[in-house]
Design a protein around this motif. Structure first.
Motif, PDB file in Angstrom:
ATOM      1  N   LYS A   1      57.092   5.388  12.355  1.00  0.00           N
ATOM      2  CA  LYS A   1      57.816   5.440  11.076  1.00  0.00           C
ATOM      3  C   LYS A   1      56.821   5.400   9.936  1.00  0.00           C
ATOM      4  N   LEU A   2      56.901   6.388   9.066  1.00  0.00           N
ATOM      5  CA  LEU A   2      56.028   6.480   7.894  1.00  0.00           C
ATOM      6  C   LEU A   2      56.885   6.362   6.647  1.00  0.00           C
ATOM      7  N   ARG A   3      56.635   5.325   5.858  1.00  0.00           N
ATOM      8  CA  ARG A   3      57.381   5.120   4.601  1.00  0.00           C
ATOM      9  C   ARG A   3      56.455   5.446   3.449  1.00  0.00           C
ATOM     10  N   VAL A   4      56.805   6.525   2.733  1.00  0.00           N
ATOM     11  CA  VAL A   4      55.983   7.003   1.618  1.00  0.00           C
ATOM     12  C   VAL A   4      56.676   6.647   0.313  1.00  0.00           C
ATOM     13  N   MET A   5      55.939   5.985  -0.576  1.00  0.00           N
ATOM     14  CA  MET A   5      56.421   5.640  -1.909  1.00  0.00           C
ATOM     15  C   MET A   5      55.447   6.213  -2.940  1.00  0.00           C
ATOM     16  N   PRO A   6      55.839   6.290  -4.183  1.00  0.00           N
ATOM     17  CA  PRO A   6      54.958   6.929  -5.176  1.00  0.00           C
ATOM     18  C   PRO A   6      53.536   6.381  -5.197  1.00  0.00           C
ATOM     19  N   ASN A   7      53.366   5.077  -4.954  1.00  0.00           N
ATOM     20  CA  ASN A   7      52.026   4.488  -5.020  1.00  0.00           C
ATOM     21  C   ASN A   7      51.683   3.649  -3.791  1.00  0.00           C
ATOM     22  N   LYS A   8      52.409   3.814  -2.717  1.00  0.00           N
ATOM     23  CA  LYS A   8      52.151   3.019  -1.517  1.00  0.00           C
ATOM     24  C   LYS A   8      52.598   3.798  -0.284  1.00  0.00           C
ATOM     25  N   ILE A   9      51.877   3.598   0.826  1.00  0.00           N
ATOM     26  CA  ILE A   9      52.228   4.236   2.091  1.00  0.00           C
ATOM     27  C   ILE A   9      52.166   3.181   3.188  1.00  0.00           C
ATOM     28  N   GLU A  10      53.207   3.114   4.006  1.00  0.00           N
ATOM     29  CA  GLU A  10      53.282   2.160   5.097  1.00  0.00           C
ATOM     30  C   GLU A  10      53.503   2.907   6.407  1.00  0.00           C
ATOM     31  N   GLY A  11      52.864   2.405   7.473  1.00  0.00           N
ATOM     32  CA  GLY A  11      53.018   3.009   8.788  1.00  0.00           C
ATOM     33  C   GLY A  11      53.333   1.980   9.843  1.00  0.00           C
ATOM     34  N   TYR A  12      54.324   2.287  10.710  1.00  0.00           N
ATOM     35  CA  TYR A  12      54.745   1.373  11.763  1.00  0.00           C
ATOM     36  C   TYR A  12      54.933   2.167  13.054  1.00  0.00           C
ATOM     37  N   ILE A  13      54.727   1.496  14.183  1.00  0.00           N
ATOM     38  CA  ILE A  13      54.885   2.140  15.484  1.00  0.00           C
ATOM     39  C   ILE A  13      55.520   1.156  16.457  1.00  0.00           C
ATOM     40  N   LYS A  14      56.299   1.692  17.398  1.00  0.00           N
ATOM     41  CA  LYS A  14      56.806   0.874  18.503  1.00  0.00           C
ATOM     42  C   LYS A  14      56.869   1.736  19.758  1.00  0.00           C
ATOM     43  N   GLN A  15      56.659   1.082  20.885  1.00  0.00           N
ATOM     44  CA  GLN A  15      56.517   1.803  22.135  1.00  0.00           C
ATOM     45  C   GLN A  15      57.850   2.131  22.796  1.00  0.00           C
ATOM     46  N   SER A  16      58.929   1.536  22.306  1.00  0.00           N
ATOM     47  CA  SER A  16      60.246   1.779  22.884  1.00  0.00           C
ATOM     48  C   SER A  16      61.290   1.457  21.830  1.00  0.00           C
ATOM     49  N   PRO A  17      62.456   2.093  21.864  1.00  0.00           N
ATOM     50  CA  PRO A  17      63.492   1.812  20.856  1.00  0.00           C
ATOM     51  C   PRO A  17      63.935   0.350  20.840  1.00  0.00           C
ATOM     52  N   SER A  18      63.838  -0.345  21.964  1.00  0.00           N
ATOM     53  CA  SER A  18      64.311  -1.730  22.026  1.00  0.00           C
ATOM     54  C   SER A  18      63.276  -2.737  21.535  1.00  0.00           C
ATOM     55  N   LEU A  19      62.052  -2.294  21.292  1.00  0.00           N
ATOM     56  CA  LEU A  19      60.998  -3.207  20.858  1.00  0.00           C
ATOM     57  C   LEU A  19      60.922  -3.276  19.341  1.00  0.00           C
ATOM     58  N   ALA A  20      60.166  -4.258  18.850  1.00  0.00           N
ATOM     59  CA  ALA A  20      60.019  -4.442  17.404  1.00  0.00           C
ATOM     60  C   ALA A  20      58.941  -3.504  16.860  1.00  0.00           C
ATOM     61  N   TRP A  21      59.011  -3.261  15.543  1.00  0.00           N
ATOM     62  CA  TRP A  21      58.015  -2.419  14.893  1.00  0.00           C
ATOM     63  C   TRP A  21      56.697  -3.176  14.761  1.00  0.00           C
ATOM     64  N   ASN A  22      55.602  -2.457  15.003  1.00  0.00           N
ATOM     65  CA  ASN A  22      54.257  -3.001  14.809  1.00  0.00           C
ATOM     66  C   ASN A  22      53.617  -2.331  13.600  1.00  0.00           C
ATOM     67  N   GLU A  23      53.166  -3.146  12.662  1.00  0.00           N
ATOM     68  CA  GLU A  23      52.563  -2.594  11.448  1.00  0.00           C
ATOM     69  C   GLU A  23      51.192  -2.003  11.772  1.00  0.00           C
ATOM     70  N   CYS A  24      51.006  -0.748  11.367  1.00  0.00           N
ATOM     71  CA  CYS A  24      49.714  -0.084  11.576  1.00  0.00           C
ATOM     72  C   CYS A  24      48.852  -0.133  10.321  1.00  0.00           C
ATOM     73  N   PHE A  25      49.451   0.106   9.170  1.00  0.00           N
ATOM     74  CA  PHE A  25      48.693   0.069   7.912  1.00  0.00           C
ATOM     75  C   PHE A  25      49.664  -0.034   6.746  1.00  0.00           C
ATOM     76  N   VAL A  26      49.206  -0.606   5.672  1.00  0.00           N
ATOM     77  CA  VAL A  26      49.885  -0.632   4.371  1.00  0.00           C
ATOM     78  C   VAL A  26      48.799  -0.399   3.332  1.00  0.00           C
ATOM     79  N   VAL A  27      48.834   0.744   2.667  1.00  0.00           N
ATOM     80  CA  VAL A  27      47.759   1.110   1.739  1.00  0.00           C
ATOM     81  C   VAL A  27      48.356   1.507   0.393  1.00  0.00           C
TER      82      VAL A  27
END
Length: 467
Positions: free
Chosen positions: A199-225
């Motif tokens: 999941k990539l969340r793009v905002m005008p001045n910020k970008i966040e990235g999250y990944i999970k290995q299965s739909p039933s698992l929680a999101w793992n933060e990859c980066f917030v820049v």
């Protein structure tokens, strides 16, 4: 999205992120995929191909490039990208090419228009063709203007990782030096039981990235820049299956099962509305601007609603032919499904005749049973056909006789013909009587002769043996 225009400003402020999310269908695809319609929005090349349930980025073969870029700009810098993907290959990362990766792009360049597939085809291999076009960074341009999310598969002892890599077009990037990046996270997304998600969340001045290995698992933060994002960029995917060494390493198979792009910007339509006219698009775009969303009095509200109703009326008028076409297609598909259901019932009956309902009956028994059923059916059909044919012949004969009698009754020759027939009948009977009398006499003489011969023979045998 049109209903949101007429909503009060206070209600809009209370909206959560999920309520603000508006799908962008021309930048998304889900299963089942329609190849012909997706090519209107996506440019696909290299080893990539749209299948019914996925976009195959590249198979597990080294030195192949994957390419799928959207043709239309993203008209907002406040959006979300969620894609489901699979990476399947050798369990040991040491057996995977170290330069193998899958990348998501957001660039100012319309790559689908500038990409030249002919150069790659004429080159000795895909790597040389991409190098000639300056697309040697995960099969993408190494001097791009925007940002990329690189999912490196690892290899040579390295672990799979997710990297955020920005560029303004002034730097030439290299996979060996720039992956993984300072903004990266190690995450093993290979050979997952279910499709992994990013999941990539793009905002005008910020970008966040999250990944999970299965739909039933929680999101793992990859980066917030913190990163300024320009409006009007183009999204896409590319991949490189790795150089590899024959007999020593093997590449992964990479595929995308679903891509969902959503707009969070209430002041932008997010993407061109290709299903409506340009006039409606412009009217809708103007209605979303801030100066047209705050009403001074009821008169301005009424004018706004009138414009909205007019726009909806025009859209309905334009969309009606397409709706009629879709309805006809649905009716056609319904008919085909009904036919398929009937065929399935027939096939089920045939299978039961051949194999039996309980699965104990052998194939030979099933064939004999089917043969008996066919023979019985044939007998029934032949019997009914013969019976009906006899009835029809009898009816035709009766009709012919009635017609003949009716015709003869009308003519004056009927009685003379009848008399001649009677006289001929008498002669025939007299002749037959004489013939029968003579035949009787001949038969009596023959019987007497045969009796005399038998008597003489018996007398001869008695005399020989007893006298």
């Amino acid at each position: 999205p049109m209903a949101a225009v007429a909503a009060p400003a206070s209600a809009r402020k209370r909206k959560s992120g999920a309520e603000k999310k508006v799908p962008m269908p021309h930048h998304s695809f889900i299963s089942p995929m329609e190849y012909s319609s997706l090519l209107d929005d996506w440019s696909v090349s290299g080893a990539s191909i749209f299948e019914r349930t996925r976009l195959l980025v590249h198979p597990g073969v080294p030195k192949l490039a994957g390419f799928a870029f959207n043709k239309w700009p993203v008209l907002t810098n406040d959006f979300e990208v969620l894609f489901h993907f699979r990476v399947a290959g050798d369990r040991e990362t040491a057996a995977v090419p170290q330069d193998q990766a899958l990348a998501f792009w957001y660039t100012a360049e319309n790559v689908s228009a500038s990409y030249n597939e002919t150069v790659n085809i004429k080159a000795a291999n895909w790597g040389e063709g991409l190098q000639a076009q300056g697309m040697n960074f995960v099969s993408g341009r190494s001097t791009f203007d925007g940002f990329a999310i690189v999912l490196a598969m690892g290899g040579s002892g390295k672990k799979p990782s997710v990297s955020f890599i920005p560029n303004d077009g002034s730097k030439t990037l290299s996979f060996d030096k720039d992956v993984p990046s300072p903004k990266s996270k190690e995450m093993d997304f290979r050979n997952t039981l279910n499709a992994a998600q990013f999941k990539l969340r793009v905002m005008p001045n910020k970008i966040e990235g999250y990944i999970k290995q299965s739909p039933s698992l929680a999101w793992n933060e990859c980066f917030v820049v913190d990163h300024a994002v320009k409006v009007g960029g183009y999204i896409g995917f590319s991949a490189w299956s790795g150089t590899g060494n024959p007999g020593r390493v093997s590449s992964d198979l990479a595929s995308l099962l679903e891509v969902e792009v959503s707009n969070f910007d209430e002041n932008s339509i997010g993407e061109d509305m290709k299903d409506v006219s340009m006039q409606i698009q412009e009217a809708y775009r103007q209605m979303l601007t801030d100066e047209n969303r705050h009403f001074v009095d009821q008169k301005s509200q009424t004018e706004h609603l009138t414009r909205l109703l007019s726009m909806l009326g025009e859209h309905l008028a334009v969309a009606k032919p397409e709706d009629d076409r879709l309805l006809a297609q649905i009716h056609s598909l319904t008919s085909r499904v009904d036919t398929l259901g009937a065929d399935c019932k027939t096939l089920q009956t045939e299978a039961h005749l051949l194999l039996g309902k309980d699965g104990v009956q052998t194939q030979g028994d099933g064939v004999m049973s089917l043969k008996q059923e066919i023979v019985g059916l044939r007998r029934a059909l032949v019997k009914d056909t013969a019976t009906q044919r006899q009835k029809l012949d009898a009816v035709h004969k009766n009709v012919a006789e009635v017609r003949e009698h009716h015709t003869k009754a009308k003519s004056g020759l009927s009685f003379s013909v009848l008399a001649k027939q009677t006289e001929a009948l008498e002669k025939t009977v007299t002749s037959r009587g004489r013939q029968m009398s003579w035949m009787m006499v001949v038969m009596i003489i023959a019987v007497l002769g045969i009796g005399a011969l038998m008597y003489n023979r018996m007398y001869y045998y008695e005399k020989k043996h007893f006298i």
